[in-house]
Design a protein around this motif. Sequence first.
Motif, PDB file in Angstrom:
ATOM      1  N   LEU A   5       0.835  -1.198   0.000  1.00  0.00           N
ATOM      2  CA  LEU A   5       0.000   0.000   0.000  1.00  0.00           C
ATOM      3  C   LEU A   5       0.868   1.246   0.000  1.00  0.00           C
ATOM      4  O   LEU A   5       1.965   1.265   0.549  1.00  0.00           O
ATOM      5  N   GLY A   6       0.362   2.284  -0.623  1.00  0.00           N
ATOM      6  CA  GLY A   6       0.985   3.595  -0.581  1.00  0.00           C
ATOM      7  C   GLY A   6      -0.092   4.656  -0.701  1.00  0.00           C
ATOM      8  O   GLY A   6      -1.268   4.342  -0.902  1.00  0.00           O
ATOM      9  N   LEU A   7       0.319   5.901  -0.591  1.00  0.00           N
ATOM     10  CA  LEU A   7      -0.627   7.007  -0.702  1.00  0.00           C
ATOM     11  C   LEU A   7      -0.229   7.927  -1.848  1.00  0.00           C
ATOM     12  O   LEU A   7       0.954   8.139  -2.103  1.00  0.00           O
ATOM     13  N   ARG A   8      -1.222   8.468  -2.526  1.00  0.00           N
ATOM     14  CA  ARG A   8      -0.959   9.500  -3.529  1.00  0.00           C
ATOM     15  C   ARG A   8      -0.337  10.725  -2.848  1.00  0.00           C
ATOM     16  O   ARG A   8      -0.642  11.038  -1.704  1.00  0.00           O
ATOM     17  N   ARG A   9       0.512  11.418  -3.583  1.00  0.00           N
ATOM     18  CA  ARG A   9       1.151  12.606  -3.024  1.00  0.00           C
ATOM     19  C   ARG A   9       0.126  13.689  -2.716  1.00  0.00           C
ATOM     20  O   ARG A   9       0.382  14.570  -1.897  1.00  0.00           O
ATOM     21  N   SER A  10      -1.029  13.623  -3.358  1.00  0.00           N
ATOM     22  CA  SER A  10      -2.080  14.622  -3.141  1.00  0.00           C
ATOM     23  C   SER A  10      -3.029  14.247  -2.013  1.00  0.00           C
ATOM     24  O   SER A  10      -4.013  14.956  -1.773  1.00  0.00           O
ATOM     25  N   THR A  11      -2.752  13.155  -1.301  1.00  0.00           N
ATOM     26  CA  THR A  11      -3.645  12.707  -0.229  1.00  0.00           C
ATOM     27  C   THR A  11      -3.801  13.800   0.829  1.00  0.00           C
ATOM     28  O   THR A  11      -2.807  14.296   1.365  1.00  0.00           O
ATOM     29  N   PRO A  12      -5.030  14.197   1.150  1.00  0.00           N
ATOM     30  CA  PRO A  12      -5.222  15.226   2.186  1.00  0.00           C
ATOM     31  C   PRO A  12      -4.784  14.729   3.553  1.00  0.00           C
ATOM     32  O   PRO A  12      -4.824  13.536   3.842  1.00  0.00           O
ATOM     33  N   ILE A  13      -4.368  15.665   4.396  1.00  0.00           N
ATOM     34  CA  ILE A  13      -4.018  15.356   5.778  1.00  0.00           C
ATOM     35  C   ILE A  13      -4.754  16.329   6.679  1.00  0.00           C
ATOM     36  O   ILE A  13      -4.729  17.543   6.459  1.00  0.00           O
ATOM     37  N   ALA A  14      -5.474  15.791   7.657  1.00  0.00           N
ATOM     38  CA  ALA A  14      -6.245  16.614   8.587  1.00  0.00           C
ATOM     39  C   ALA A  14      -5.379  16.994   9.774  1.00  0.00           C
ATOM     40  O   ALA A  14      -4.664  16.148  10.327  1.00  0.00           O
ATOM     41  N   VAL A  15      -5.424  18.266  10.154  1.00  0.00           N
ATOM     42  CA  VAL A  15      -4.624  18.769  11.272  1.00  0.00           C
ATOM     43  C   VAL A  15      -5.475  19.696  12.136  1.00  0.00           C
ATOM     44  O   VAL A  15      -6.529  20.177  11.716  1.00  0.00           O
ATOM     45  N   LEU A  16      -4.972  19.968  13.328  1.00  0.00           N
ATOM     46  CA  LEU A  16      -5.627  20.906  14.240  1.00  0.00           C
ATOM     47  C   LEU A  16      -5.209  22.339  13.921  1.00  0.00           C
ATOM     48  O   LEU A  16      -4.164  22.566  13.305  1.00  0.00           O
ATOM     49  N   PRO A  17      -5.978  23.332  14.351  1.00  0.00           N
ATOM     50  CA  PRO A  17      -5.631  24.734  14.075  1.00  0.00           C
ATOM     51  C   PRO A  17      -4.278  25.150  14.654  1.00  0.00           C
ATOM     52  O   PRO A  17      -3.649  26.082  14.146  1.00  0.00           O
ATOM     53  N   GLU A  25      -3.069  20.225   0.321  1.00  0.00           N
ATOM     54  CA  GLU A  25      -3.340  18.921   0.917  1.00  0.00           C
ATOM     55  C   GLU A  25      -3.731  19.013   2.384  1.00  0.00           C
ATOM     56  O   GLU A  25      -4.163  18.025   2.977  1.00  0.00           O
ATOM     57  N   VAL A  26      -3.570  20.176   3.008  1.00  0.00           N
ATOM     58  CA  VAL A  26      -3.823  20.313   4.438  1.00  0.00           C
ATOM     59  C   VAL A  26      -5.277  20.699   4.684  1.00  0.00           C
ATOM     60  O   VAL A  26      -5.769  21.697   4.156  1.00  0.00           O
ATOM     61  N   GLN A  27      -5.962  19.903   5.477  1.00  0.00           N
ATOM     62  CA  GLN A  27      -7.355  20.160   5.846  1.00  0.00           C
ATOM     63  C   GLN A  27      -7.408  20.465   7.333  1.00  0.00           C
ATOM     64  O   GLN A  27      -7.119  19.600   8.159  1.00  0.00           O
ATOM     65  N   VAL A  28      -7.762  21.677   7.683  1.00  0.00           N
ATOM     66  CA  VAL A  28      -7.781  22.102   9.080  1.00  0.00           C
ATOM     67  C   VAL A  28      -9.160  21.810   9.669  1.00  0.00           C
ATOM     68  O   VAL A  28     -10.187  22.218   9.108  1.00  0.00           O
ATOM     69  N   VAL A  29      -9.177  21.096  10.792  1.00  0.00           N
ATOM     70  CA  VAL A  29     -10.433  20.788  11.490  1.00  0.00           C
ATOM     71  C   VAL A  29     -10.513  21.613  12.767  1.00  0.00           C
ATOM     72  O   VAL A  29      -9.514  22.174  13.220  1.00  0.00           O
TER      73      VAL A  29
END
Length: 240
Positions: A99-111, A122-126
Motif C-alpha cells: 500500500l501507498g498514498l498519492r502525493r495529493s492525499t489530504p491530511i487533517a490537522v488541528l488549528p 493537501e492540508v485540511q484544518v479541522v
Amino acid sequence: MFGTDVLPGLAPGLLVADEAGWAPATTLTDGSRLPELLDSAARLWGGTPHASAALAWKAYSYWAALPVVLGWAAARRVPLLDPTDTLIHFADRRTLVTLGLRRSTPIAVLPTDPLAVTGAAEVQVVADEQELLGTLRSTLLDAHLTPMITAIQGEVRIGTRTLLGSVASGIAYGLLHAADGLPGSAVEAVDTLLDTLDLTDLVELVPGPKGEPTVQRRTCCLAFTLPKPKVCQGCCIRTP
C-alpha cells in the motif's frame, strides 16, 4: 517509530511518486480486484477460502490503518485514507499486498499545527480534537474499510465481527509496538481510537509476562485452521 522506512506492506516513504503499476484501493472496495487479494493470501498461507479471506483482511487492514493511527497518535496529523487516494499493487510476491498514498492525499490537522497556516492544498484544518477523530473514522472506517468488508462478504461467508476484531487488534498492536516513539500513553491512544471506531469490545489490553500491556483478542483471525496451524499472540483460543 519502527527503526526503519522499509516495512513489508507499505511503499518506502509511504507516498508514491510514480503511480505506474499501482491501482487505487477502490478496486478492492468495489470488488473488482478483490480476487487478487484473496488469491495472494491463498498462495502465501493456504487454507480454506474463508480463512484466507480473514488473513488477507487482517494484513490489509493493519497496513492500511497504520499510517493513520500513528499519524494521529504521534502528531495529530491524520492522512485521510479515502480509497481513491490509497494505492495498491501485488508485484512483490514476498508480501500479500503493498500500500501507498498519492502525493495529493489530504491530511487533517488541528488549528494549532504549524501546517495549518501553510496554505498547502493537501492540508485540511479541522476545528478540534473531536472533529479530527470524527474525520479519522469517516475516512478510514466508513469510506474505506467498511465497504471492503461488504465486498469480502460478497466473496466468502465470514462475519463482520471477526473482521473488525482484526482491525481492533491491529490498531492496538501497532500503537503498543510504537509506544517508545509516541509523545503520550500508547494505552490511552488505544482506548481513544477503539472508542472512536466503536471497536472497544473486540480486544482487551492485559499484562504481559513482564507487566507490559499486550493485546488479547476476543475474536479469531482463523490462523489456527491453516495447513500449518498458527495460534497468534493474544489469540482468543487458549492452549494448554
